[in-house]
Write an enzyme that holds these catalytic residues in place. Sequence first.
Site, PDB file in Angstrom:
ATOM      1  CD  GLN A 194      11.910  -6.989  21.660  1.00  0.00           C
ATOM      2  OE1 GLN A 194      11.303  -6.150  20.957  1.00  0.00           O
ATOM      3  NE2 GLN A 194      11.529  -8.355  21.516  1.00  0.00           N
ATOM      4  CG  PHE A 241       4.920  -5.218  22.455  1.00  0.00           C
ATOM      5  CD1 PHE A 241       4.247  -6.126  23.420  1.00  0.00           C
ATOM      6  CD2 PHE A 241       4.956  -3.902  22.662  1.00  0.00           C
ATOM      7  CE1 PHE A 241       3.777  -5.456  24.699  1.00  0.00           C
ATOM      8  CE2 PHE A 241       4.219  -3.390  23.962  1.00  0.00           C
ATOM      9  CZ  PHE A 241       3.680  -4.170  24.891  1.00  0.00           C
ATOM     10  CD  GLU A 272      14.027 -10.263  16.992  1.00  0.00           C
ATOM     11  OE1 GLU A 272      12.700 -10.162  17.046  1.00  0.00           O
ATOM     12  OE2 GLU A 272      14.473 -11.239  16.889  1.00  0.00           O
ATOM     13  NE  ARG A 291       7.963 -18.536  15.368  1.00  0.00           N
ATOM     14  CZ  ARG A 291       7.985 -19.493  16.385  1.00  0.00           C
ATOM     15  NH1 ARG A 291       6.966 -19.786  16.680  1.00  0.00           N
ATOM     16  NH2 ARG A 291       9.230 -19.796  16.948  1.00  0.00           N
ATOM     17  NE  ARG A 328       2.576 -10.949  23.763  1.00  0.00           N
ATOM     18  CZ  ARG A 328       1.887 -10.295  24.707  1.00  0.00           C
ATOM     19  NH1 ARG A 328       1.530  -9.083  24.581  1.00  0.00           N
ATOM     20  NH2 ARG A 328       2.113 -10.932  26.044  1.00  0.00           N
ATOM     21  CB  ALA A 361      11.481 -16.819  19.516  1.00  0.00           C
ATOM     22  CD  GLU A 392       6.638 -14.870  19.783  1.00  0.00           C
ATOM     23  OE1 GLU A 392       7.316 -16.141  20.065  1.00  0.00           O
ATOM     24  OE2 GLU A 392       6.744 -14.434  18.756  1.00  0.00           O
TER      25      GLU A 392
END
Lengths: 530, 815
Positions: free
Chosen positions: B250, B281, B285, B363, B395, B564, B766
């Site tokens: 990703q 997902f 990343e 987050r 996710r 994100a 998400e």
Amino acid sequence: MNAQPIRFVHRGQITEVSGLPVTTTVLQWLREHAHHCGTKEGCAEGDCGACTVVVAELADPANARGSAVAVGPLHLRPVNACIRYLPTLHGKALLTVEDLQALAPGRGLHPVQQALVDCHGSQCGFCTPGFAMTLYASYERHLGAGTRPTRQQLADDLAGNLCRCTGYRPILDAGQAMFEAPAARLDAEPIAALLRQIAGQTPDPFVHAAANPAYPEAQGASRLDHFIAPRTLEGFATVRAERPDATLLAGATDIGLWTNKQFRDVGDLIYLGDVRELHAVEHDGALLRIGAAVPLEDAWAALVRHRPELREMALRFAGPPVRHAGTLGGNVANGSPIGDSAPVLLALDAVLLLQRGPALRRLPLADFYLDYMKNALQPGEFLRAIEVPLPGADMPETEALRLRAYKLSKRYDCDISAVSCGLALRLDAQGRVEHVRMAFGGMAAVVKRAAGAEAALLGKPWDEANVRKAMQALDADFHPLTDLRASSAYRQRVARNLLWRFWLETRLDAPLPSSLSSVWSGQLPALHAV
Amino acid sequence: MPFEDLHMNKPFDSLPTAPATGPEIADFARSGAHPWPESEWPALREGARVGVSPPHESAHLHVSGQATYTDDAPELQGTLHAALGLSPLAHGKLLGIDLDRLRAQPGVVGVFTAADIPAVNDCGPVVHDDPILADGELRYVGQPVFLVVATTPTLARRAAALAREVIQAEALPAVLTAREAHAQGRYVLPPMQLKRETAPGALEQAMASAPHQLTGSLSVGGQEQFYLEGQVAYAMPAENAGMRVLCSTQHPSEMQHVVAHMLGWMQHQVQVECRRMGGGFGGKESQSAQFACCAALAAHKLQRPVKLRLDRDDDFLITGRRHGFEYDYAVGFDDEGRILAYEVTLIANAGHSADLSGAVLTRAICHVDNAYWLPNVAIHGFVAKTNTQSNTAFRGFGGPQGALVTEFVLDAIARKLGHDALQVRRANFYGIGQNHHTPYGQGVTDNVITPLVDQLAQSADYSARRADIARFNAHSPVLKKGLALTPVKFGISFNVVHLNQAGALVHIYTDGSVLVNHGGTEMGQGLNTKVAQVVADELGLDFAAVRCTATDTHKVANTSATAASTGADLNGMAAQDAARTLRQRLAAFAAERYGGRPETVRFSGGMVHTGDVTLPFATLVQQAYVARVQLWSDGFYTTPDLHWDAKTLTGHPFYYFAYGAAVSEVLVDTLTGEWRLLRADLLHDAGNSLNPAIDIGQIEGAFIQGMGWLTLEELVWHPKTGLLLTHAPSTYKIPTANDCPPTFRTALFSNPNAQPTIHRSKAVGEPPLLLPFSVLLAIRDAISAVGDHRIDPPLRAPATPEVILDAIDAVRAAA
């Protein structure tokens, strides 16, 4: 032995393969050797379905077709390419996602594929070839039978295919929409002709041999491994007696993992899959005899035909690609303490027909398991068939036998049980228990009957007080382990509760209908017509 | 195509002037006659290219096995295959590796360890605490210790599997759970605290004086991404000390950077490319880096192409996943269930290194409020350091974990007061113009939660079903039903401001066909489809005229991760910017040549209309080419108005919020804890959806995936050895088709984005992962029925049958 190349039909032609280790999987061959990369590897253990392909073989007129998909002279089955050894394809045809478009000449995409596109059934697309092949098998099945699948049937067909993106709703939609386009069916005859040609040139036994570079020997050579596939029972028994140390191979749904994941040395392989006699499902009088090479899908269908109470267990036993490859004989002989067939077969007093050379003996399944993964098979001996006493539906014993099979696992589909059980009981005219079998898996090192609980019930009225006593006795019958699937305490508790559920469902006064006793009752369609 | 005789020697005027693709609806199809929903016909007739539902740009390739994933690319001659040798210890001192034994294995060409890394042995995305190969210390069971390269994947894996025998190490005490690490004060990053009060001291005061108080704990497990395509990287040495890496990732730019860092190279020496992933997902990343680095290391050392494709078991053992969280809470509330004071501690299991855990916890803290006004609130966050895989993006990225505890608490409040949980939720919703500030200080100015929930409660028949369920439960001794409606508010943007940027390149070729490249990656979410729609819309072209290509660090530089949920927001805007530049150039050219004003030139249906003249787009393009108009452009976008103070955990981290709600109804077996989802109704806010079918696919997929997290997908580590026992789909169960409820109704809430996002759409990747909170709380509601809703079931997640039965028995015991 004279070694032969592996010959099978692929992309409309006879493909010949030599020189690959006998444990090379169909998926490895497709991706690494043939460079046909449409079929994907998701797990390499038969649990995700990304590698689903369809294997076609000539129908054997002597045997009922079981649950295979019949297309003309061919029988089709969806299987996992990742745990299927390539030599087992000898004499068969392999259909992969790349073949689908060829079945829809001039149209671009096959109706199965077009429906998946139209319904937005793919997101990342990696599982999609496997879904397409499973749906394709369903497509041919229903076109052949003139039926259309319900949503529930499609969900059951797809139980062995994992998708992480869509949530499945659009894939189920596609499974219904694929019948809306003009039919595009497999032209079976050209494939059958090639298969007959291979069959005519195949000696009995078929023997394939190949060097295995994982096992180098002196002077830099690699060990030569053999794949031996007899076609007659007599031939098979002879080979087995001569090679008691070779590995017996049927569906490879377990052995495939031994080599893929554990790198175990399985040495020479003797394959049961081509032995005609071992494919027979016979019902004579009060006995259902299931040959050792009968696929799980067919074996369960036969059992369910006689005892519809086994439907849920049949549907939840692995997923269709595993059920079409794996065998009931393999599941029994393998002897896993968490195998789901043994509790049911023990509850039904199944007997194993064992053979060594020409010599036969019968052994009750209850005496077969000696200890964890150890059984009573002697060197050179093999399981020939499983005999299940199942009186015809019109016989009074059948009506009287109260039977249930329960399975507990984290997931409904295709999950290894925390606890499973087969419970059977017959009452006399006074409502006393005159026959009782309560067999549990997941509760001990082997699948076994609950001796104390059975004794607590035998001869007693089938009432709440005695059931409570039997539930207590279960605590002494089993001392289960804690593992990743469940704790010991949970296993013990639900074993008792399953006995309670059995009583609730079968009590003489006001039995509870399954719609009020099982969350799955709304989820059980009829099995596919056999 | 009409231009096959195009040749530089021929005058352009002699070319046919028909459009490359016509405006007919059916002509869209690259893959056949796609049946457009009737509701979209009017828009399609008017030339709409966004707000309509073309299938995924690769759908026809997916279904035919022709979509190329990293492992499917034709291999170069001489390609070798790698496998990783993994730590057998949860914690230990690495004493040595029997390399000679490994080198002597059949087919082995090379064996590499940390000592072979030319420059920096680190692939940590934020903090440099993440060794590529273990050096000195073993930190978890499954940590890569050495790399074997062999002639075939099987031979490489066979040799690597000897790890347990060839690694010499001394075992050290290991910490395996977050609670244990928290008790010992072991964290990968410093703790985070956020407190917001109506007045100084108000929290304690309100807690003490509230008419009701509750305290409790909750635990939620982690979740494996289970992308169907495992981690894979294929590195090829290139000329002049270059390296080309195909990688399922990703974040191609980060892969480029870590590979260069590892080799001690400049970034321009490394090219990373990803056409598509078989699912990401979040798992690809930061954590694709280890594999990109290992493949590149071996390729560099051996000067041969090397592919590293993980076996599924190794993927489970090596990589991290969604953080499991532990919570302790105290809440004070009034008779209506309004929260007056709320204090919550979040302990995230980070694993052995920081990875993205700081951002995940941030987050989480920013989503504790979910859709609710919390006048006095204190949030204490910890990222516990344990000897397990390093947890990472998945996710939702902490958002679900932050919001879950509050939904759980509201559920408990309702039960304590004997109110319907929906009534209590409504009493706590953010207000409009008042009671609308989040704990971190950002105002909720686009609030639609009340009308959205009202619409869903009505369409799902919430009240009547509540009554039906009560009747059913009264007469069903074994099976109990439960119902729950839960809302979602989810903040959109990267919490790290500078990541909110994107670039794109758009080329128009002389036949009028368009090629788009942008910094986002395609992992199934339909990003390329949406971006192509945006460009087709901008240039008035048919879908087939626009093609997206592989993400490639040689094309768009310095890209952010596709994460994100921002993929379409950022890259769609960047691509629109590029396409708009081109349209303006073409409009100016058309106006000059054919009359009219540039701003009135219209591009539609493959045609260009200026003044009284209408001509095919392709014709105008050819003329512009001859007139030496630049026919390619870059585009760039940055999200406006963002700021964030990581020290105080305050600011304006989100450009806007996405909203949604779900109602779930379940049936629970009180003898075994088995359960089934009977019906789910989802209503979700995707703004002005760019592609309704793709967005519904995201919503439903997230719902089932989140349901798996909360109910089914249990991670079990051996309590003594620290070995992850749920290591493959045989033991780790994600939902199947039978887990999709028989009644599943999904709708988009009509709500153009208040912010000027791309066509006023909203991010959708998400937020819907929070919708299945309704499933967990419906299960809790059914369990609660066992005690006539007087006892609060002590449920945890994942709510497996065993966990459910435990809760049932606890309720029975307390009743």
